[in-house]
Motif scaffolding. Structure first.
Motif, mmCIF file in Angstrom:
data_model
loop_
_atom_site.group_PDB
_atom_site.id
_atom_site.type_symbol
_atom_site.label_atom_id
_atom_site.label_comp_id
_atom_site.label_asym_id
_atom_site.label_seq_id
_atom_site.Cartn_x
_atom_site.Cartn_y
_atom_site.Cartn_z
ATOM 1 N N ILE A 50 1.344 -1.540 -0.070
ATOM 2 C CA ILE A 50 -0.222 -0.111 -0.007
ATOM 3 C C ILE A 50 0.996 1.511 -0.029
ATOM 4 O O ILE A 50 1.992 1.269 0.946
ATOM 5 C CB ILE A 50 -1.054 -0.160 1.515
ATOM 6 C CG1 ILE A 50 -2.133 -0.842 1.244
ATOM 7 C CG2 ILE A 50 -1.531 1.007 1.446
ATOM 8 C CD1 ILE A 50 -2.398 -1.572 2.494
ATOM 9 N N SER A 51 0.354 2.098 -1.471
ATOM 10 C CA SER A 51 1.406 3.243 -1.077
ATOM 11 C C SER A 51 0.353 4.711 -1.241
ATOM 12 O O SER A 51 -0.340 4.199 -1.886
ATOM 13 C CB SER A 51 2.672 2.760 -1.999
ATOM 14 O OG SER A 51 2.934 3.864 -2.863
ATOM 15 N N VAL A 52 0.929 5.491 -0.517
ATOM 16 C CA VAL A 52 0.388 7.146 -1.105
ATOM 17 C C VAL A 52 1.283 7.826 -0.620
ATOM 18 O O VAL A 52 2.269 7.902 0.105
ATOM 19 C CB VAL A 52 -0.453 7.394 0.522
ATOM 20 C CG1 VAL A 52 -1.848 6.337 0.944
ATOM 21 C CG2 VAL A 52 0.434 7.248 2.057
ATOM 22 N N ASP A 53 1.394 8.984 -1.359
ATOM 23 C CA ASP A 53 1.413 9.985 -1.265
ATOM 24 C C ASP A 53 0.918 11.810 -1.350
ATOM 25 O O ASP A 53 0.048 12.137 -2.245
ATOM 26 C CB ASP A 53 2.380 10.339 -3.243
ATOM 27 C CG ASP A 53 3.843 10.922 -3.735
ATOM 28 O OD1 ASP A 53 3.268 11.698 -2.153
ATOM 29 O OD2 ASP A 53 4.478 11.795 -4.306
ATOM 30 N N LEU A 102 1.526 4.546 8.060
ATOM 31 C CA LEU A 102 1.410 5.288 6.871
ATOM 32 C C LEU A 102 1.825 7.257 7.287
ATOM 33 O O LEU A 102 1.316 8.103 6.376
ATOM 34 C CB LEU A 102 0.272 5.338 5.656
ATOM 35 C CG LEU A 102 0.867 3.839 4.795
ATOM 36 C CD1 LEU A 102 -0.405 3.347 4.129
ATOM 37 C CD2 LEU A 102 1.661 3.507 4.157
ATOM 38 N N ARG A 118 12.430 -0.738 -5.427
ATOM 39 C CA ARG A 118 11.724 0.367 -5.511
ATOM 40 C C ARG A 118 11.495 2.401 -5.683
ATOM 41 O O ARG A 118 11.968 2.450 -4.672
ATOM 42 C CB ARG A 118 10.674 0.064 -4.196
ATOM 43 C CG ARG A 118 9.364 0.549 -5.006
ATOM 44 C CD ARG A 118 7.494 0.152 -4.557
ATOM 45 N NE ARG A 118 6.990 1.668 -4.197
ATOM 46 C CZ ARG A 118 5.510 1.182 -4.977
ATOM 47 N NH1 ARG A 118 5.414 0.123 -6.059
ATOM 48 N NH2 ARG A 118 4.118 1.733 -5.239
ATOM 49 N N GLY A 156 9.153 7.931 -4.030
ATOM 50 C CA GLY A 156 9.296 9.355 -4.606
ATOM 51 C C GLY A 156 9.439 10.281 -3.069
ATOM 52 O O GLY A 156 9.209 9.586 -1.991
ATOM 53 N N GLU A 183 6.750 9.791 -1.163
ATOM 54 C CA GLU A 183 5.651 8.788 -0.903
ATOM 55 C C GLU A 183 6.270 7.825 0.125
ATOM 56 O O GLU A 183 7.260 7.154 0.730
ATOM 57 C CB GLU A 183 5.763 7.995 -2.309
ATOM 58 C CG GLU A 183 5.643 6.841 -2.067
ATOM 59 C CD GLU A 183 5.555 6.133 -3.771
ATOM 60 O OE1 GLU A 183 6.020 6.172 -4.615
ATOM 61 O OE2 GLU A 183 4.933 4.986 -3.591
ATOM 62 N N ALA A 233 5.206 3.806 2.356
ATOM 63 C CA ALA A 233 4.712 2.541 1.069
ATOM 64 C C ALA A 233 4.709 1.998 2.208
ATOM 65 O O ALA A 233 5.871 1.641 3.000
ATOM 66 C CB ALA A 233 5.485 2.217 0.110
#
Lengths: 119, 333
Positions: free
Chosen positions: A3-6, A46, B174, B177, B180, B182
């Motif tokens: 799961i990745s968020v920016d 996160l 990977r 950013g 970012e 993760a």
């Protein structure tokens, strides 16, 4: 399951959470029966709010991809299989159409790359 | 690449003495008991084994001096423990566990001797049958306390060295950013651990009837532990890698990125294993099958985790390391 968020992305954080899980289901790395990380721990890892994660999970539940059970957390449903199959079928339909048009593999990939860069 | 050797760390002689002392003392406890309670003991050592099955086997009971001499095996175990301590000299955390093991074994042995003698003090002739249940329970409980005491006496292990070197080129990583975040999470389980645990638990009722309740308690503890550690969750985030056992009260072990050189995949764990693994070759979680993620750590003993998708996990770890160590972006460790 990744799961990745920016936070700098224009896409909402909850949407990014749902998108990550959906992508995992579509590429086969997440399978029916897999358990999503506990919302509280995902939120801490996160650095987002607990409600952001829960909203993302609820989106997936509304799409039928995840079942939310009290005490068991969020579990990927069998609908994940059909999402994966649908994605495979779309890819096959697209590639067979390109082949029918006489496009080479490189040209097909260039088309996909272009579509990804200019959605 | 730094080669970490920690063979002459401060306090290791103290740890070695701490490891072997309990079993050495336990070997002397029976002699001391016989010396102190000599007048109040029956003619022979009706303590355990065949001598307690019934009066018809009373003649099989040893004399008190030969019973006391029998405990000399504790000295052999103490020597073996010293050898093991020496063999794991490069890894203080393993040495600390040897100390805990020495204290558990030593206190169990000493308490067994004490309980055996106390059960027959002031009992004229052949003691009543069967022996009291507390004879089986008390040594196990004291052993548990002894193990914890050993850990406390040893104190904490010295910290592993830290590294800030970027992972070598060519490894999967990977591209993350700048802002970012993760999270990788996967639940893994060991079928072997589950099967072995259930088999042990099935043996418990049989052991209670046929053998003795101490064996049943041991089987119960080992079986429960095997079942409860058969499921684990591996999580990778911005601070490091963690291994959680959800069925064991969410027991958790963390590997902060400052101790990780880089990550790579391997076809299988260095040695066969199931469930939690802690040995000279590696530590982590083995499922006995399939590919694994290997974290190369600064203390030369890798962390290994069996995963269904180790490539994604390895790429994320290397991605976090590369971002933090080349651009200076914080990883939170």
């Amino acid at each position: 399951m990744l799961i990745s968020v920016d936070p700098s992305s224009p896409v909402g954080l909850a949407d990014q959470v749902a998108r990550s899980v959906r992508a995992g289901i579509a590429d086969g790395s997440v399978r029916p029966g897999d358990r999503l990380p506990p919302a509280r721990e995902a939120a801490a890892a996160l650095s987002v709010g607990l409600h952001t994660i829960l909203r993302g999970y609820q989106q997936l539940r509304d799409e039928g991809l995840v079942e939310l059970r009290r005490g068991r957390g969020a579990v990927v449903t069998d609908a994940g299989n059909s999402l994966r199959a649908r994605t495979d079928q779309l890819a096959r339909d697209f590639t067979s159409a390109c082949r029918h048009l006489g496009l080479t593999a490189d040209q097909t990939l260039a088309l996909v790359r272009d579509a990804l860069q200019h959605p | 690449m730094a080669d970490f050797r920690d063979e002459v760390g401060r306090g290791r002689l103290r740890w070695l003495l701490l490891a072997v002392a309990p079993l050495t003392v336990a070997a002397g406890v029976p002699w001391l008991l016989v010396l102190v309670c000599g007048d109040r003991l029956p003619e022979r050592a009706y303590v355990y084994g065949w001598s307690r099955v019934g009066p018809q086997y009373a003649h099989l009971a040893p004399t008190w001096s030969s019973w006391s001499a029998g405990w000399s095996y504790c000295l052999l175990y103490a020597v073996l423990l010293g050898v093991v301590f020496r063999r794991v000299r490069r890894w203080p955390r393993l040495q600390r566990m040897v100390v805990a093991g020495g204290w558990t074994a030593g206190t169990v042995a000493a308490t067994q001797a004490v309980c055996g003698v106390l059960a027959v003090v002031d009992v004229p002739g052949y003691p009543p049958h069967p022996m009291a249940r507390w004879y089986d329970v008390v040594p196990a409980a004291v052993g548990l306390v002894g193990g914890v005491a050993g850990l406390l006496l040893a104190g904490s292990a010295p910290a592993s060295p830290e590294t800030a070197d970027a992972p070598p080129a060519g490894l999967p990583a990977r591209r993350l950013g700048r802002t970012e975040r993760a999270l990788f999470s996967e639940v893994v389980w060991s079928t072997k651990a589950r099967v072995v645990g259930v088999l042990f638990l099935l043996c418990v009722p049989v052991a209670m009837v046929v053998v003795q309740s101490f064996t049943a308690v041991v089987l119960l503890v080992v079986g429960l532990f095997a079942v409860l550690q058969s499921t684990a969750r591996i999580q990778i985030d911005g601070t490091g890698v963690s291994l959680t056992l959800p069925l064991l009260g969410r027991a958790r072990r963390r590997v902060p990125y400052r101790h990780v050189r880089y990550a790579e995949t391997a076809e299988r764990a260095p040695t066969a294993g199931w469930g939690l693994a802690e040995n000279k070759r590696y530590w982590g979680y083995a499922a006995g099958r399939g590919p694994v993620m290997v974290l190369r750590l600064t203390d030369d003993r890798p962390f290994v985790a069996a995963l269904r998708d180790p490539e994604a996990a390895v790429a994320l770890v290397n991605g976090h390391l590369a971002r933090a160590r080349t651009s200076g972006t914080t990883t939170g460790d």
